[in-house]
Design a protein around this motif. Structure first.
Motif, PDB file in Angstrom:
ATOM      1  N   VAL A   1       0.510  -1.212  -0.301  1.00 47.17           N
ATOM      2  CA  VAL A   1       0.429  -0.005  -0.046  1.00 47.17           C
ATOM      3  C   VAL A   1       0.284   1.628  -0.051  1.00 47.17           C
ATOM      4  N   GLY A   2       1.947   1.087   0.519  1.00 44.71           N
ATOM      5  CA  GLY A   2       2.371   2.652   1.432  1.00 44.71           C
ATOM      6  C   GLY A   2       4.092   2.867   1.112  1.00 44.71           C
TER       7      GLY A   2
ATOM      8  N   ARG B   1       6.520   4.454   3.613  1.00 45.01           N
ATOM      9  CA  ARG B   1       5.592   4.839   4.554  1.00 45.01           C
ATOM     10  C   ARG B   1       5.776   3.963   4.540  1.00 45.01           C
TER      11      ARG B   1
ATOM     12  N   ASP C   1       1.867   3.437  -4.885  1.00 44.27           N
ATOM     13  CA  ASP C   1       1.994   3.611  -3.604  1.00 44.27           C
ATOM     14  C   ASP C   1       0.718   4.963  -3.514  1.00 44.27           C
ATOM     15  N   ARG C   2       0.704   4.669  -2.321  1.00 44.44           N
ATOM     16  CA  ARG C   2      -0.062   5.990  -1.198  1.00 44.44           C
ATOM     17  C   ARG C   2      -0.160   5.667  -0.508  1.00 44.44           C
ATOM     18  N   SER C   3      -0.454   7.113   0.441  1.00 40.03           N
ATOM     19  CA  SER C   3      -0.728   7.294   1.972  1.00 40.03           C
ATOM     20  C   SER C   3      -1.390   6.600   2.910  1.00 40.03           C
ATOM     21  N   LEU C   4      -0.861   6.179   3.573  1.00 40.71           N
ATOM     22  CA  LEU C   4      -2.465   5.199   4.266  1.00 40.71           C
ATOM     23  C   LEU C   4      -2.855   5.753   4.958  1.00 40.71           C
ATOM     24  N   THR C   5      -4.233   4.950   5.140  1.00 38.79           N
ATOM     25  CA  THR C   5      -5.587   5.440   5.684  1.00 38.79           C
ATOM     26  C   THR C   5      -5.328   5.656   6.853  1.00 38.79           C
TER      27      THR C   5
ATOM     28  N   ASP D   1      -6.498   1.748   6.817  1.00 43.43           N
ATOM     29  CA  ASP D   1      -4.914   0.739   7.054  1.00 43.43           C
ATOM     30  C   ASP D   1      -4.254   0.530   8.676  1.00 43.43           C
TER      31      ASP D   1
END
Length: 85
Positions: free
Chosen positions: A19-20, A24, A59-63, A66
């Motif tokens: 994900v990150g 991250r 990838d993306r920032s963790l929410t 998450d």
């Protein structure tokens, strides 16, 4: 640590990295230690293991979701710990 615990920890780290990305995931693990969800020793062990997983293409920032999933992994792993340790 049990085989089940190792497999679950690997699944969790794979999720965080997928994900990150590595950076991250490392920041998240550090954040979890600051929250006292994990110990400094566990943080150090996880930081070493993070780089065993490939960096994702996207990838993306963790929410918040998450992080809630991470707490579920942490609680499950803690429940598998040998109480004599």
């Amino acid at each position: 640590e049990s085989t089940l615990g190792t497999g679950l920890a690997d699944e969790w780290l794979d999720f965080l990295v997928h994900v990150g990305g590595h950076d991250r995931a490392e920041r998240a693990v550090h954040y979890y230690r600051q929250l006292r969800w994990i110990t400094p020793a566990v943080e150090a062990e996880l930081h070493v293991s993070i780089h065993q997983f490939p960096e994702p293409v996207h990838d993306r920032s963790l929410t918040a979701g998450d992080h809630r999933l991470s707490l579920l992994y942490i609680a499950t792993l803690a429940s598998l710990r040998d109480p004599s340790h």
